[in-house]
Design an enzyme around this catalytic site. Structure first.
Site, mmCIF file in Angstrom:
data_model
loop_
_atom_site.group_PDB
_atom_site.id
_atom_site.type_symbol
_atom_site.label_atom_id
_atom_site.label_comp_id
_atom_site.label_asym_id
_atom_site.label_seq_id
_atom_site.Cartn_x
_atom_site.Cartn_y
_atom_site.Cartn_z
ATOM 1 C CG ASP A 1 -0.606 17.600 -21.909
ATOM 2 O OD1 ASP A 1 -0.199 16.588 -21.874
ATOM 3 O OD2 ASP A 1 -1.945 17.978 -22.085
ATOM 4 C CE LYS B 1 -3.512 10.483 -24.604
ATOM 5 N NZ LYS B 1 -4.272 10.368 -23.407
ATOM 6 N NE ARG C 1 -11.233 15.173 -30.725
ATOM 7 C CZ ARG C 1 -11.062 14.860 -29.363
ATOM 8 N NH1 ARG C 1 -10.115 14.792 -28.687
ATOM 9 N NH2 ARG C 1 -12.033 14.988 -28.515
ATOM 10 C CG PHE D 1 -15.839 14.675 -27.134
ATOM 11 C CD1 PHE D 1 -15.633 15.975 -26.623
ATOM 12 C CD2 PHE D 1 -15.163 13.657 -26.674
ATOM 13 C CE1 PHE D 1 -14.624 16.196 -25.652
ATOM 14 C CE2 PHE D 1 -14.426 13.705 -25.759
ATOM 15 C CZ PHE D 1 -13.982 15.249 -25.292
ATOM 16 C CE1 TYR E 1 -4.251 1.869 0.467
ATOM 17 C CE2 TYR E 1 -2.604 3.651 1.326
ATOM 18 C CZ TYR E 1 -3.719 3.240 0.691
ATOM 19 O OH TYR E 1 -4.826 4.142 0.592
ATOM 20 C CG PHE F 1 -6.664 17.658 -24.823
ATOM 21 C CD1 PHE F 1 -6.487 17.213 -26.221
ATOM 22 C CD2 PHE F 1 -6.946 17.096 -23.915
ATOM 23 C CE1 PHE F 1 -7.177 15.982 -26.390
ATOM 24 C CE2 PHE F 1 -7.382 15.489 -24.080
ATOM 25 C CZ PHE F 1 -7.383 15.195 -25.427
ATOM 26 C CB THR F 2 -11.730 18.087 -24.519
ATOM 27 O OG1 THR F 2 -10.640 16.636 -24.603
ATOM 28 C CG2 THR F 2 -11.996 17.919 -26.054
#
Ligand code: P71
Length: 468
Positions: free
Chosen positions: A224, A267, A391, A458, A81, A133-134
């Site tokens: 980011d 990614k 997009r 979306f 943990y 970015f969303t």
């Protein structure tokens, strides 16, 4: 910007720097089955069942193939943990490749965005960035901030060949700073690469100039870093004076120019789930450690299992290898070049994580209010079982004040390529399928939205085909 011709790996033959050890079958459906499936899904590719999909280009997020080393890493999971050894290994790896000092793991990118936005942004603040970015923008807004787009104008034009469409327009940023005051700008939000612009990179020169400007006003840069290795590769290929640097060196340099980062490790780093926030400031780190226990989990695992942190640490080391990134981006460019040769309108220059179809040019007879990109994605699925992602106007949501749809310049369908998953033959099938839709484009009609969720519409919006 001078484009060097030497060492242009983007146009040379490339091959995958791996061989395949395990395969997963994919299945073709009939056109009748697909018509039914997409209708059931409200003509939204997010609502399709993956079993009904032949080639899945919805996203490169969490869909990559892990290496044998990463799978072995899963077996090395220390599921304690508190204080898992995998956490310390991850922290060390992030220090080594990304330069950041302190790390807080989260379940994925938006978990990190949430925590960082809540810590740094106050009601009434402005957050300039190189395109929205969303999820990033939503978390900035939920924390009381207002996102301001300061990307260069070239980014909004799909035909413009400028190689660094992820660059910041520094004059526009300085005008904003002078207008609202530096104390109202907690940080500049910089993505490598810029997803919504078509996977477009920022140059090292622009980032250095941005660092100078923000230093002058005492403003932070938050990175980011979701696709930083892909951005670094484009710098190596296209930026003056960078061809002799390794991708790993450029990645380190980019990170060193910023104050902290949020990462969706799904990614670049090729894990199926995971992310983190990383900072150099001990005070922000302390605040993040306090918040992560409320929203994610203890600060030494955040939202991740020990084994996942191990696979992530290994994925990071693989992601910055030149041979890997060259084949990854090479595959995307192979697809993009073939589509272009067929006369298909795409965003140029070709980006790094996918090829973006220009739906405005593909379906010029469908007005933006009738959702051309959403329509094109549905048609491509019906044609061949390929799943892509809208997009455009659906992703851009509504104006908070007026309630009207935002009308982004870019109305795109993203053919996103997962890493190490599909072959060159798959790319050829994609080209053929897109071309088949292109040949019958004049008969395609737009759509109407019949269900609209409140947040990130979306994902779950539903549509109906228009008769004319
Ligand atoms: C992509 C995704 C996943 C996604 C997210 C939202 C709508 C549709 C698809 C996620 C990113 C990203 C960048 C630049 C932060 C996140 C959030 N991209 N920044 O492209 O591309 O990370 O998904 O791990 O929470 O399909 P998260």
């Amino acid at each position: 910007m001078h484009l060097k011709e030497k060492n242009m790996t983007l146009v040379k033959t490339w091959a995958e720097p791996y061989k395949i050890k395990m395969v997963e079958p994919v299945f073709m459906t009939t056109k009748a089955q697909r018509k039914n499936a997409i209708k059931e899904a409200g003509y939204n590719t997010f609502l399709l069942k993956s079993a009904d999909v032949y080639i899945d280009l919805l996203t490169d997020s969490g869909t990559s193939a892990m290496s044998d080393r990463q799978w072995a890493g899963l077996m090395m999971g220390d599921e304690a943990y508190a204080g898992s050894r995998n956490y310390y290994n991850l922290e060390e790896t992030i220090n080594k490749y990304y330069s950041y000092k302190y790390v807080v793991p989260t379940h994925q990118g938006r978990g990190a965005e949430h925590i960082l936005s809540q810590i740094l942004i106050s009601e009434g603040d402005y957050v300039p960035g190189n395109m929205y970015f969303t999820t990033t923008k939503l978390h900035q807004e939920l924390a009381g901030g207002k996102f301001v787009d300061v990307i260069v104008d070239e980014a909004h034009d799909p035909e413009n060949m400028f190689p660094f469409k992820g660059n910041v327009n520094l004059e526009r940023l300085e005008v904003l700073i002078n207008k609202v005051g530096a104390d109202k700008i907690p940080y500049v939000s910089i993505a490598t690469t810029v997803n919504m612009a078509g996977g477009q990179p920022i140059s090292l020169a622009n980032l250095k100039a941005l660092r100078e400007l923000t230093n002058k006003y005492g403003i932070k840069i938050i990175h980011d870093m979701t696709r930083v290795a892909e951005n670094a590769f484009m710098i190596q290929q296209k930026e003056e004076g960078c061809k002799d640097k390794t991708v790993a060196e450029i990645v380190y340099e980019i990170c060193s120019l910023t104050d902290g980062a949020t990462m969706s490790a799904k990614k670049d780093a090729m894990v199926n789930i995971g992310g983190f926030l990383a900072v150099n400031d001990p005070d922000i780190h302390e605040k993040a450690q306090n918040m992560v226990v409320v929203y994610e989990g203890l600060h030494t695992y955040g939202g991740m299992a020990g084994r996942d942190m191990e696979a992530l640490a290994i994925g990071i080391t693989e992601s910055v290898q030149d041979a890997h990134i060259q084949a990854r981006v090479g595959q995307v460019h192979y697809l993009g070049n073939k589509l272009q040769k067929k006369g298909i309108p795409i965003v140029k220059p070709i980006g790094t994580h996918g090829v973006f179809l220009d739906a405005k040019k593909f379906l010029p007879h469908i007005s933006q209010d009738k959702f051309p990109a959403q329509t094109l994605a549905a048609e491509l699925y019906i044609e061949s079982g390929i799943r892509a992602m809208e997009r455009g106007i659906v992703s851009a949501g509504r104006n908070k004040k007026t309630g009207e749809h935002n009308h982004p310049n870019l109305e795109l369908v993203r053919l996103t390529i997962p890493r190490r998953v599909y072959t060159q033959a798959h790319m050829d099938v994609i080209v053929e399928s897109v071309y088949n839709v292109y040949k019958r484009k004049n008969a395609i009609k737009g759509m109407e939205m019949i269900y609209e969720p409140k947040y990130l519409r979306f994902f779950q919006a539903r549509f109906k085909k228009l008769k004319k």
